[in-house]
Design a protein around this motif. Structure first.
Motif, PDB file in Angstrom:
ATOM      1  N   LEU A  96       0.823  -1.208   0.000  1.00 32.21           N
ATOM      2  CA  LEU A  96       0.000   0.000   0.000  1.00 32.21           C
ATOM      3  C   LEU A  96       0.859   1.262   0.000  1.00 32.21           C
ATOM      4  CD1 LEU A  96      -2.876  -0.899   2.496  1.00 32.21           C
ATOM      5  CD2 LEU A  96      -3.089  -0.509   0.038  1.00 32.21           C
ATOM      6  N   GLY A  97       2.011   1.191   0.676  1.00 26.06           N
ATOM      7  CA  GLY A  97       2.908   2.334   0.749  1.00 26.06           C
ATOM      8  C   GLY A  97       2.628   3.205   1.953  1.00 26.06           C
ATOM      9  N   GLY A  98       3.432   4.257   2.126  1.00 26.27           N
ATOM     10  CA  GLY A  98       3.292   5.150   3.255  1.00 26.27           C
ATOM     11  C   GLY A  98       4.253   4.795   4.370  1.00 26.27           C
ATOM     12  N   LEU A  99       3.993   5.349   5.547  1.00 25.21           N
ATOM     13  CA  LEU A  99       4.818   5.076   6.722  1.00 25.21           C
ATOM     14  C   LEU A  99       4.336   3.792   7.383  1.00 25.21           C
ATOM     15  CD1 LEU A  99       6.919   5.721   8.892  1.00 25.21           C
ATOM     16  CD2 LEU A  99       5.283   7.336   9.908  1.00 25.21           C
ATOM     17  N   ASP A 104      12.007  -4.681  -6.365  1.00 19.95           N
ATOM     18  CA  ASP A 104      12.438  -3.794  -7.448  1.00 19.95           C
ATOM     19  C   ASP A 104      12.424  -2.321  -7.050  1.00 19.95           C
ATOM     20  OD1 ASP A 104       9.714  -3.625  -7.215  1.00 19.95           O
ATOM     21  OD2 ASP A 104       9.286  -3.719  -9.368  1.00 19.95           O
ATOM     22  N   HIS A 105      12.293  -2.049  -5.758  1.00 20.47           N
ATOM     23  CA  HIS A 105      12.318  -0.672  -5.270  1.00 20.47           C
ATOM     24  C   HIS A 105      13.748  -0.260  -4.913  1.00 20.47           C
ATOM     25  CE1 HIS A 105       8.038  -0.996  -5.222  1.00 20.47           C
ATOM     26  NE2 HIS A 105       7.833   0.068  -4.484  1.00 20.47           N
ATOM     27  N   GLU A 106      14.029   1.015  -5.106  1.00 20.96           N
ATOM     28  CA  GLU A 106      15.316   1.565  -4.680  1.00 20.96           C
ATOM     29  C   GLU A 106      15.331   1.645  -3.154  1.00 20.96           C
ATOM     30  OE1 GLU A 106      19.065   2.754  -5.817  1.00 20.96           O
ATOM     31  OE2 GLU A 106      17.409   2.375  -7.214  1.00 20.96           O
ATOM     32  N   ARG A 115       9.903   4.524  -7.344  1.00 17.29           N
ATOM     33  CA  ARG A 115       9.600   3.458  -6.386  1.00 17.29           C
ATOM     34  C   ARG A 115      10.777   3.306  -5.439  1.00 17.29           C
ATOM     35  NH1 ARG A 115       7.876  -1.346 -10.439  1.00 17.29           N
ATOM     36  NH2 ARG A 115       9.896  -0.731 -11.263  1.00 17.29           N
ATOM     37  N   CYS A 116      10.547   3.503  -4.160  1.00 19.59           N
ATOM     38  CA  CYS A 116      11.659   3.398  -3.214  1.00 19.59           C
ATOM     39  C   CYS A 116      11.180   3.057  -1.807  1.00 19.59           C
ATOM     40  CB  CYS A 116      12.481   4.688  -3.188  1.00 19.59           C
ATOM     41  SG  CYS A 116      11.603   6.136  -2.582  1.00 19.59           S
ATOM     42  N   VAL A 117      12.125   2.545  -1.026  1.00 21.22           N
ATOM     43  CA  VAL A 117      11.905   2.246   0.392  1.00 21.22           C
ATOM     44  C   VAL A 117      12.953   3.012   1.178  1.00 21.22           C
ATOM     45  CG1 VAL A 117      11.769   0.480   2.174  1.00 21.22           C
ATOM     46  CG2 VAL A 117      11.136  -0.089  -0.172  1.00 21.22           C
ATOM     47  N   LEU A 118      12.513   3.726   2.197  1.00 27.94           N
ATOM     48  CA  LEU A 118      13.434   4.410   3.100  1.00 27.94           C
ATOM     49  C   LEU A 118      13.435   3.638   4.412  1.00 27.94           C
ATOM     50  CD1 LEU A 118      11.764   6.854   1.392  1.00 27.94           C
ATOM     51  CD2 LEU A 118      13.609   8.147   2.452  1.00 27.94           C
ATOM     52  N   TRP A 119      14.589   3.114   4.782  1.00 24.04           N
ATOM     53  CA  TRP A 119      14.732   2.219   5.939  1.00 24.04           C
ATOM     54  C   TRP A 119      15.149   3.023   7.167  1.00 24.04           C
ATOM     55  CZ3 TRP A 119      14.424  -3.164   6.777  1.00 24.04           C
ATOM     56  CH2 TRP A 119      15.076  -3.639   7.917  1.00 24.04           C
ATOM     57  N   PHE A 120      14.341   2.933   8.231  1.00 26.20           N
ATOM     58  CA  PHE A 120      14.627   3.629   9.486  1.00 26.20           C
ATOM     59  C   PHE A 120      14.654   2.615  10.628  1.00 26.20           C
ATOM     60  CE2 PHE A 120      12.706   6.896   6.826  1.00 26.20           C
ATOM     61  CZ  PHE A 120      13.459   8.032   7.096  1.00 26.20           C
ATOM     62  N   ARG A 179       3.963   7.594  -7.838  1.00 27.18           N
ATOM     63  CA  ARG A 179       5.094   7.103  -7.065  1.00 27.18           C
ATOM     64  C   ARG A 179       4.596   6.107  -6.026  1.00 27.18           C
ATOM     65  NH1 ARG A 179       7.919  10.619  -3.740  1.00 27.18           N
ATOM     66  NH2 ARG A 179       9.839   9.449  -4.059  1.00 27.18           N
ATOM     67  N   HIS A 180       5.449   5.146  -5.697  1.00 21.63           N
ATOM     68  CA  HIS A 180       5.155   4.211  -4.602  1.00 21.63           C
ATOM     69  C   HIS A 180       6.330   4.281  -3.643  1.00 21.63           C
ATOM     70  CE1 HIS A 180       4.776   0.388  -2.378  1.00 21.63           C
ATOM     71  NE2 HIS A 180       3.485   0.602  -2.540  1.00 21.63           N
ATOM     72  N   VAL A 181       6.096   4.890  -2.487  1.00 22.69           N
ATOM     73  CA  VAL A 181       7.157   5.126  -1.510  1.00 22.69           C
ATOM     74  C   VAL A 181       6.749   4.524  -0.169  1.00 22.69           C
ATOM     75  CG1 VAL A 181       8.581   6.853  -0.349  1.00 22.69           C
ATOM     76  CG2 VAL A 181       7.736   7.283  -2.673  1.00 22.69           C
ATOM     77  N   VAL A 182       7.701   3.859   0.462  1.00 23.91           N
ATOM     78  CA  VAL A 182       7.481   3.276   1.788  1.00 23.91           C
ATOM     79  C   VAL A 182       8.547   3.791   2.737  1.00 23.91           C
ATOM     80  CG1 VAL A 182       7.379   1.159   3.164  1.00 23.91           C
ATOM     81  CG2 VAL A 182       6.488   1.168   0.819  1.00 23.91           C
ATOM     82  N   LEU A 183       8.120   4.301   3.877  1.00 24.68           N
ATOM     83  CA  LEU A 183       9.035   4.573   4.980  1.00 24.68           C
ATOM     84  C   LEU A 183       8.879   3.400   5.940  1.00 24.68           C
ATOM     85  CD1 LEU A 183       8.727   7.418   3.694  1.00 24.68           C
ATOM     86  CD2 LEU A 183       8.975   8.365   5.986  1.00 24.68           C
ATOM     87  N   LEU A 184       9.852   2.513   5.950  1.00 29.57           N
ATOM     88  CA  LEU A 184       9.773   1.294   6.755  1.00 29.57           C
ATOM     89  C   LEU A 184      10.577   1.502   8.027  1.00 29.57           C
ATOM     90  CD1 LEU A 184       8.914  -1.580   7.212  1.00 29.57           C
ATOM     91  CD2 LEU A 184      10.726  -2.344   5.661  1.00 29.57           C
TER      92      LEU A 184
END
Length: 233
Positions: free
Chosen positions: A46-49, A74-76, A98-103, A129-134
């Motif tokens: 779904l994406g998001g935080l 396949d996300h950055e 498309r990216c994942v930000l890892w925290f 865009r599909h962005v995830v803050l994981l």
């Protein structure tokens, strides 16, 4: 790309005691699917935080890592560390569709000079865009931002951090003690006897991930017991 990540320990994942021939890949025990794995996959898609909360050594980082690789290969990947310029990170992420930000240890990114709702919004913004803050966070730190834990002396910092956490809606909570179904899956982990042994040692006090991580941590404590302020063996 997420699918090309090859150093899980650099993301904050606890190693296990070596098994067989010592190698970097050997330090990562076989993954055992937790009950919350499928819901986590859904949230990532779904994406998001997306926030995972649990006690230390519950297995939060490993769960996040495996789910990220399964759902978003396949996300950055942007591995964000404390001290990074978060506005610069947001600017770089904005260039990627498309990216994942890892925290890892998400509480370290809250407070003065840390994430704000505006900055999180900037990281997630953009059409098509599909962005995830994981993010993962210890229960104790998460609870500091509960409605009953407000510290009047630092109300602004508390409010700012709480507003960011509320952007994740209900966090996914990972229990330290494993369910019977999870323990059964661990006991059948024939490819890694360390996992099977840890599963046999569980009960009302310890979880499988906790037992896997305890060995290396105890060895490290023993090696550094000579340092001032520590207890000698």
């Amino acid at each position: 790309m997420v699918g090309e990540l090859n150093d899980p320990m650099a993301l904050g994942i606890h190693p296990a005691a070596p098994h067989g021939a010592s190698s970097p890949s050997d330090r990562l025990p076989q993954f055992v699917r937790r009950d919350c794995f499928p819901p986590l996959l859904d949230r990532l898609r779904l994406g998001g935080l997306v926030l995972i909360v649990g006690e230390s050594t519950a297995g939060k980082s490993r769960l996040a890592y495996e789910a990220m690789r399964a759902a978003l290969p396949d996300h950055e990947a942007f591995v964000v560390k404390p001290g990074h310029d978060l506005r610069a990170v947001a600017a770089e992420a904005a260039k990627v569709r498309r990216c994942v930000l890892w925290f890892d240890e998400f509480d370290q990114f809250l407070g003065v000079g840390g994430l704000t709702t505006d900055l999180v919004g900037a990281m997630l913004d953009g059409a098509n865009r599909h962005v995830v803050l994981l993010a993962s966070m210890r229960s104790k730190e998460y609870d500091r931002y509960g409605a009953r834990q407000r510290e009047v002396t630092d109300a602004a910092t508390w409010r700012s951090g709480r507003e960011v956490l509320l952007m994740a809606a209900e966090p996914l909570r990972l229990e330290r003690l494993w369910t019977p179904a999870e323990v059964a899956r661990a006991r059948s982990a024939a490819a890694d006897p360390r996992v099977a042994r840890a599963a046999r040692g569980t009960g009302n006090r310890f979880g499988v991930a906790e037992l896997l991580a305890a060995g290396p941590e105890l060895v490290n404590d023993w090696r550094h017991a000579w340092q001032p302020g520590t207890h000698s063996p």
